[in-house]
Design a protein around this motif. Structure first.
Motif, PDB file in Angstrom:
ATOM      1  N   ASN A 399       0.838  -1.188   0.000  1.00  0.00           N
ATOM      2  CA  ASN A 399       0.000   0.000   0.000  1.00  0.00           C
ATOM      3  C   ASN A 399       0.881   1.250   0.000  1.00  0.00           C
ATOM      4  O   ASN A 399       2.020   1.216  -0.435  1.00  0.00           O
ATOM      5  CB  ASN A 399      -0.944  -0.025   1.202  1.00  0.00           C
ATOM      6  N   ARG A 472      -5.625   1.126   7.759  1.00  0.00           N
ATOM      7  CA  ARG A 472      -5.911   0.321   6.575  1.00  0.00           C
ATOM      8  C   ARG A 472      -6.837   1.068   5.626  1.00  0.00           C
ATOM      9  O   ARG A 472      -6.693   0.992   4.411  1.00  0.00           O
ATOM     10  CB  ARG A 472      -6.535  -1.005   6.985  1.00  0.00           C
ATOM     11  N   ALA A 476      -4.623   2.379   2.079  1.00  0.00           N
ATOM     12  CA  ALA A 476      -4.784   1.397   1.004  1.00  0.00           C
ATOM     13  C   ALA A 476      -5.191   2.090  -0.280  1.00  0.00           C
ATOM     14  O   ALA A 476      -6.215   2.771  -0.334  1.00  0.00           O
ATOM     15  CB  ALA A 476      -5.833   0.364   1.398  1.00  0.00           C
ATOM     16  N   ARG A 481      -8.227  -5.089  -9.109  1.00  0.00           N
ATOM     17  CA  ARG A 481      -8.273  -6.441  -8.569  1.00  0.00           C
ATOM     18  C   ARG A 481      -8.169  -7.498  -9.663  1.00  0.00           C
ATOM     19  O   ARG A 481      -7.958  -8.663  -9.391  1.00  0.00           O
ATOM     20  CB  ARG A 481      -9.569  -6.651  -7.794  1.00  0.00           C
ATOM     21  N   LEU A 489      -1.792  -7.169  -5.939  1.00  0.00           N
ATOM     22  CA  LEU A 489      -2.540  -7.822  -4.883  1.00  0.00           C
ATOM     23  C   LEU A 489      -2.869  -9.245  -5.310  1.00  0.00           C
ATOM     24  O   LEU A 489      -3.419  -9.465  -6.391  1.00  0.00           O
ATOM     25  CB  LEU A 489      -3.823  -7.041  -4.601  1.00  0.00           C
ATOM     26  N   ARG A 492      -8.353 -11.331  -2.758  1.00  0.00           N
ATOM     27  CA  ARG A 492      -9.230 -10.760  -1.739  1.00  0.00           C
ATOM     28  C   ARG A 492     -10.558 -11.479  -1.905  1.00  0.00           C
ATOM     29  O   ARG A 492     -11.235 -11.304  -2.922  1.00  0.00           O
ATOM     30  CB  ARG A 492      -9.380  -9.256  -1.948  1.00  0.00           C
ATOM     31  N   ASP A 517     -12.368 -10.600   4.985  1.00  0.00           N
ATOM     32  CA  ASP A 517     -11.548 -10.321   3.817  1.00  0.00           C
ATOM     33  C   ASP A 517     -10.099 -10.651   4.125  1.00  0.00           C
ATOM     34  O   ASP A 517      -9.672 -10.604   5.280  1.00  0.00           O
ATOM     35  CB  ASP A 517     -11.637  -8.843   3.410  1.00  0.00           C
ATOM     36  N   THR A 518      -9.347 -10.956   3.076  1.00  0.00           N
ATOM     37  CA  THR A 518      -7.916 -11.147   3.225  1.00  0.00           C
ATOM     38  C   THR A 518      -7.189 -10.393   2.134  1.00  0.00           C
ATOM     39  O   THR A 518      -7.732 -10.159   1.047  1.00  0.00           O
ATOM     40  CB  THR A 518      -7.517 -12.634   3.135  1.00  0.00           C
ATOM     41  N   ASP A 519      -5.983 -10.009   2.395  1.00  0.00           N
ATOM     42  CA  ASP A 519      -5.109  -9.365   1.409  1.00  0.00           C
ATOM     43  C   ASP A 519      -3.755 -10.059   1.432  1.00  0.00           C
ATOM     44  O   ASP A 519      -3.285 -10.465   2.500  1.00  0.00           O
ATOM     45  CB  ASP A 519      -4.897  -7.866   1.737  1.00  0.00           C
ATOM     46  N   SER A 521       0.172  -9.604  -0.717  1.00  0.00           N
ATOM     47  CA  SER A 521       0.945  -8.920  -1.751  1.00  0.00           C
ATOM     48  C   SER A 521       2.417  -9.222  -1.544  1.00  0.00           C
ATOM     49  O   SER A 521       2.829  -9.632  -0.456  1.00  0.00           O
ATOM     50  CB  SER A 521       0.701  -7.404  -1.715  1.00  0.00           C
TER      51      SER A 521
END
Length: 629
Positions: A399, A472, A476, A481, A489, A492, A517-519, A521
């Motif tokens: 980010n 966050r 971000a 996506r 990324l 998500r 949710d998940t991220d 990277s």
């Protein structure tokens, strides 16, 4: 004329006073130079007079040699003092003190550090007053009389480090008082040593180790010096290189100054540089606001502690400068955004003192080249000292880099036209009570537990998780996506679950019992994957029992059986147990919360991945009906 040494006596005891002080100071904060600078400046900053002028603090480093050193020690009546020190060699600290005096006598050289402050209250109070600046700094042990709601400390550890940083455990004071009783007799001079408890040579008398240098008087405890006043005090101060101007304030002289943890003795120039930078690192808020000025004198040269000389702290002051121009999104470097962090202060145990308060978070998008303290949040309240730099680097991997300032208590309105009100004063008092003796974080403390009713722990422990969650949303960037690959990324998506006694959500969509949710990277700097996530049950009748996080290698948009080990995982959620067990020979992350936990956030990193193969995060959740239902 010189002063005299007197030591208080007691009935026989095995206590070792000097060792206890050293152990306490060592165990409550780093005993490095940072601790000394923070505590000393905090004391002077707290004692600033209530006017428009700053507290001015000057550190003076001198090394006395030859005849000058000999005369200095003579004025200190070092022979009387040495006799008592030699009676305390059965303790570790006593041996070190005797070794120090032998080194000084053999070398005919002694280093002294004098800290002189101006526009401060001075050592107010009678010799044996219950509460005063004088008794708190000179007489009492590990207690503080600071009563202001913005005072930096409440434990008095600052004065303990004065003796810890003296090779002889000996500190001298010379003060010009700001108020009558008896201003007309200023200056006021006294010294104190903190030796271990020791017995006389015949063993009949036990000395507590408390020793004072001054004008000898007698009471039920025996002979004990009191402060020397007026012209006589000024004359002795001149001989001790301790003279000061007529302005109100205090000069503190640490005899045989040393840094306890230093592997080798730093020269005066190196010490001056470190003191100057540490003053800005921890007190840039007070310096920025004009409440504090700091200088270091060494070898006839004065070095001013200036924010301009340390540009790494400018991004933090820019947060305050540009607060009125804050934006909702950090689109460009140097943009500043702000957000409110709620802090509900519970009532005190005796009633009153509660408020629905808030902290203000200022976040500035970092510019190119602003690497130092990057992705850290400076926690500040009205005392003007940085309590801690909260590292949130893992939150923003992939980010936008930033610098942040969290303003609490009477500091909350800084950078606006507002003035602190009653709510800010209540929050200030709460945050002060939430600081341990070293004043380097806001946590559950004994003072909080003894002062506030139920809810104080939730309030103070929720600060960091709320800051993380707010960050966050602020840092971000908008990410496409649809693009995959190690530099974008990774994924998500909704989080699956493993219900107790039931099927997974892959078997039946109707069994979905959690959401989140998940991220993930890739960090090219550290060549590893950084991930984060948040999980909560869909129904308030359920609770999370455990979460397992694994990292799956991808190939042509399809999962493989290859797994990447989880190197580290953490959570801001209170009470979560963290472990790194192995599944099928590969390390995974495991989080097990306390009963009743309904929402968990986590973050972590993988081991190094030099192949940079696309990787996704798998989160398995053990969810069940709440135990209290």
């Amino acid at each position: 004329m010189t002063g005299e040494w007197g030591f208080t006596t007691s009935r026989p005891t095995d206590a070792r006073y000097g060792d206890d002080v050293a152990k306490y100071a060592m165990s409550h904060g780093e005993p490095g130079l940072k601790t000394f600078v923070r505590e000393v400046l905090q004391n002077s900053n707290d004692a600033r007079l209530d006017n428009e002028q700053p507290a001015q603090v000057t550190f003076k480093l001198e090394s006395l040699q030859g005849d000058e050193a000999i005369e200095y020690l003579k004025i200190l009546d070092i022979e009387t003092w040495s006799k008592h020190a030699n009676l305390a060699t059965d303790t570790k600290s006593g041996k070190h003190i005797v070794e120090a005096i032998e080194r000084i006598k053999n070398d005919e050289e002694i280093r002294i550090l004098t800290i002189e402050d101006e526009n401060t209250e001075g050592l107010l109070g009678e010799e044996n007053a219950d509460e005063s600046n004088f008794t708190a700094l000179v007489r009492d042990v590990l207690f503080s009389s600071k009563s202001g709601d913005t005072a930096g400390g409440s434990y008095g550890l600052g004065k303990a480090v004065l003796w810890l940083y003296s090779g002889l455990s000996l500190v001298m004071f010379n003060s010009t008082l700001s108020e009558p009783n008896p201003t007309d007799q200023s200056p006021r001079l006294i010294g104190r040593t903190r030796l271990p408890t020791h017995k006389s040579e015949d063993g009949d008398t036990v000395y507590q180790g408390h020793g004072w240098y001054g004008s000898l008087s007698h009471d039920e405890e025996g002979a004990r010096p009191e402060s020397i006043w007026g012209d006589e005090a000024g004359s002795i101060a001149d001989s001790l290189q301790l003279s000061r101007s007529d302005g109100p304030g205090t000069s503190i002289q640490v005899v045989d100054f040393r840094v306890p943890t230093a592997e080798e003795r730093l020269d005066d120039g190196e010490l001056a540089d470190q003191i100057t930078e540490m003053a800005i690192e921890w007190f840039w808020p007070a310096v920025y606001r004009g409440d504090l000025e700091v200088a270091v004198e060494v070898e006839g040269e004065t070095r001013q502690a200036s924010i301009d000389e340390y540009p790494q702290y400018k991004p933090f002051t820019n947060c305050l400068d540009d607060r009125e121009y804050s934006v909702s999104q950090l689109n460009e470097p140097e943009d500043v955004a702000q957000a409110a962090i709620p802090l509900d202060v519970p009532e005190k145990s005796g009633g009153g003192g509660g408020v629905d308060g808030q902290l203000d978070l200022l976040v500035r998008r970092a510019d190119t080249g602003e690497y130092q303290h990057r992705n850290e949040v400076a926690f500040i309240r009205g005392a003007g000292m940085v309590v801690e730099y909260y590292d949130r680097d893992r939150v923003v991997v992939g980010n936008q880099d930033f610098h942040g300032v969290l303003l609490g208590g009477r500091a909350r309105p800084w950078g606006t036209d507002e003035s602190p009100g009653e709510a800010e004063t209540i929050v200030e008092e709460f945050l002060t009570a939430a600081e341990p003796p070293q004043h380097d974080e806001w946590v559950r403390t004994e003072t909080l537990a003894n002062t506030y009713s139920r809810g104080f722990r939730t309030a103070v422990e929720g600060i960091k998780s709320d800051v993380t969650e707010t960050l966050r949303g602020l840092v971000a960037p908008e990410v496409d996506r649809g693009t995959t690959g190690p530099q974008r990324l990774g994924n998500r998506f909704k989080i699956g679950n493993e219900s107790r006694g039931g099927r997974s959500d892959r078997e039946s969509p109707s069994s979905q019992r959690v959401t989140g949710d998940t991220d993930i990277s890739f960090d090219e700097v550290y060549t590893h994957w950084s991930f984060s996530g948040e999980v909560e049950p869909l129904s308030d009748r359920n609770e999370i029992r455990a979460i397992t996080v694994s990292l799956i290698r991808m190939a042509e948009e399809r999962a493989t059986s290859d797994r990447l080990p989880v190197q580290n995982i953490s959570s801001d959620t209170t009470g979560v147990s963290i472990s790194l067990p192995e599944q099928k020979g590969v390390q995974v992350g495991r989080l097990e919360p306390t009963s009743g936990t309904s929402k968990i956030s986590f973050e972590g990193v993988s081991t190094e991945d030099h192949r940079q193969v696309e990787t996704r995060i798998k989160v398995s959740v053990d969810v069940a009906e709440r135990r209290d239902k």
